[in-house]
Design an enzyme around this catalytic site. Structure first.
Site, mmCIF file in Angstrom:
data_model
loop_
_atom_site.group_PDB
_atom_site.id
_atom_site.type_symbol
_atom_site.label_atom_id
_atom_site.label_comp_id
_atom_site.label_asym_id
_atom_site.label_seq_id
_atom_site.Cartn_x
_atom_site.Cartn_y
_atom_site.Cartn_z
ATOM 1 C CG ASN A 108 -62.984 -70.415 61.933
ATOM 2 O OD1 ASN A 108 -64.142 -70.841 61.883
ATOM 3 N ND2 ASN A 108 -62.306 -70.065 60.842
ATOM 4 C CE LYS A 126 -60.104 -73.159 59.466
ATOM 5 N NZ LYS A 126 -59.131 -72.753 58.481
ATOM 6 C CG HIS A 156 -61.952 -66.998 57.773
ATOM 7 N ND1 HIS A 156 -61.419 -67.825 56.823
ATOM 8 C CD2 HIS A 156 -61.335 -67.302 58.937
ATOM 9 C CE1 HIS A 156 -60.507 -68.609 57.401
ATOM 10 N NE2 HIS A 156 -60.441 -68.310 58.687
ATOM 11 C CD GLU A 198 -60.761 -71.321 55.594
ATOM 12 O OE1 GLU A 198 -61.829 -71.545 56.188
ATOM 13 O OE2 GLU A 198 -59.649 -71.702 56.024
ATOM 14 C CD GLU A 216 -57.384 -65.841 60.621
ATOM 15 O OE1 GLU A 216 -57.233 -66.589 61.587
ATOM 16 O OE2 GLU A 216 -58.199 -66.051 59.717
ATOM 17 N N GLY A 257 -54.037 -73.053 57.966
ATOM 18 C CA GLY A 257 -54.221 -74.466 57.662
ATOM 19 C C GLY A 257 -53.022 -75.101 56.979
ATOM 20 C CB SER A 276 -50.380 -72.821 61.434
ATOM 21 O OG SER A 276 -50.869 -73.217 60.162
HETATM 22 C C1 PEP Z 1 -58.525 -69.895 60.800
HETATM 23 O O1 PEP Z 1 -59.391 -70.680 60.439
HETATM 24 O O2 PEP Z 1 -58.824 -68.709 60.989
HETATM 25 C C2 PEP Z 1 -57.153 -70.388 61.006
HETATM 26 C C3 PEP Z 1 -56.239 -69.536 61.414
HETATM 27 O O3 PEP Z 1 -56.912 -71.718 60.769
HETATM 28 P P1 PEP Z 1 -55.622 -72.591 61.236
HETATM 29 O O4 PEP Z 1 -55.398 -72.272 62.704
HETATM 30 O O5 PEP Z 1 -56.041 -74.011 61.027
HETATM 31 O O6 PEP Z 1 -54.464 -72.179 60.400
#
Ligand code: PEP
Length: 249
Positions: free
Chosen positions: A9, A11, A95, A97, A167, A173, A213
């Protein structure tokens, strides 16, 4: 046996030129990686470039969001068919976010899932609890509500075309990954929800990705969990080498 999926992803990162450069570096790294499906969710503005750059490879392109209407006076929105038109095969939905920053509700997620399926786009539906919710022992309750409201009204056949991503919001992040055991436990719980709502073989075949992460040095441990069928990777998917290492776990 569930085929693993490693999805990136991006973003709100990457211009068209950066997209082309990424694929030049990334494609040779995964050329012979046939053990999993590889997906990259790119920003709307570079979807065309990503699809073109991925042509003839084993990499599929996803959008990061979509609107549920087919067309109309919805300034700024992108329809499911527009995504298919540029060559997308998947789309992220819900997601964290989008949920946290842009008011995405389970009801909207539900409409987006149905809209994506109606044009044969595979939704990668994200669910997960916030830190306060985990600390208050609400993880299962939050996941259950997201699941039941997000998938309300779907047939077992429709559900069989969905990919789920667990998630935990506190791990996105932040560099703070869920331990493989925490991920495995929640994934098993989600599979139980799938069984209760949609039965078998849907629940058994459901692919549940972990996100939060994920890095080259923790992917193996996560993938070793029985109910972890892949990863949704944010930060570490921006770099061809690190995403390549994750794909080739
Ligand atoms: C994501 O954007 O879905 C995500 C898991 O980000 P990160 O791997 O940076 O934590």
């Amino acid at each position: 046996v569930r085929r693993p999926i490693i999805a990136g992803n991006w973003k709100m990162y990457k211009t068209a030129r950066e997209t082309v450069e990424f694929f030049e570096q990334f494609k040779p790294l995964v050329k012979i990686s046939h053990h999993c499906d590889i997906v990259i969710a790119a920003p709307f503005t570079v979807l065309v470039d990503a699809v073109k750059a991925a042509e003839g490879s084993n990499i599929a392109i996803a959008a990061q969001d979509l609107f549920w209407e087919a067309e109309g006076a919805y300034t700024g929105e992108i329809s499911p068919l527009m995504l298919v038109d540029v060559g997308c095969r998947y789309t992220l939905v819900g997601h964290s976010e989008r949920r946290q920053l842009f008011g995405e509700t389970n009801q909207n997620v539900n409409k987006k899932i149905k809209a994506a399926l109606s044009v044969n786009l595979t939704p990668i539906v994200c669910i997960g609890e916030m830190l306060e919710e985990r600390e208050a022992n609400q993880t299962q309750k939050v996941i259950q509500t997201q699941f039941l409201e997000g998938f309300a009204g779907l047939t077992a056949q429709a559900f069989s075309r969905i990919i789920l991503a667990y998630e935990p919001v506190w791990a996105i992040g932040t560099g703070r990954t869920a331990t493989p055991e925490i991920a495995g436990e929640v994934h098993e719980y989600i599979r139980g929800l799938a069984d209760a709502s949609f039965g078998q073989p849907g629940a058994r075949n459901l692919r549940i990705l972990y996100g939060g992460s994920v890095k080259p040095d923790n992917i193996k441990g996560l993938m070793a969990q029985a109910h972890v069928d892949g990863a949704l990777v944010g930060g570490a998917s921006l770099n061809a080498d690190s995403f390549g290492s994750i794909v080739n776990f």
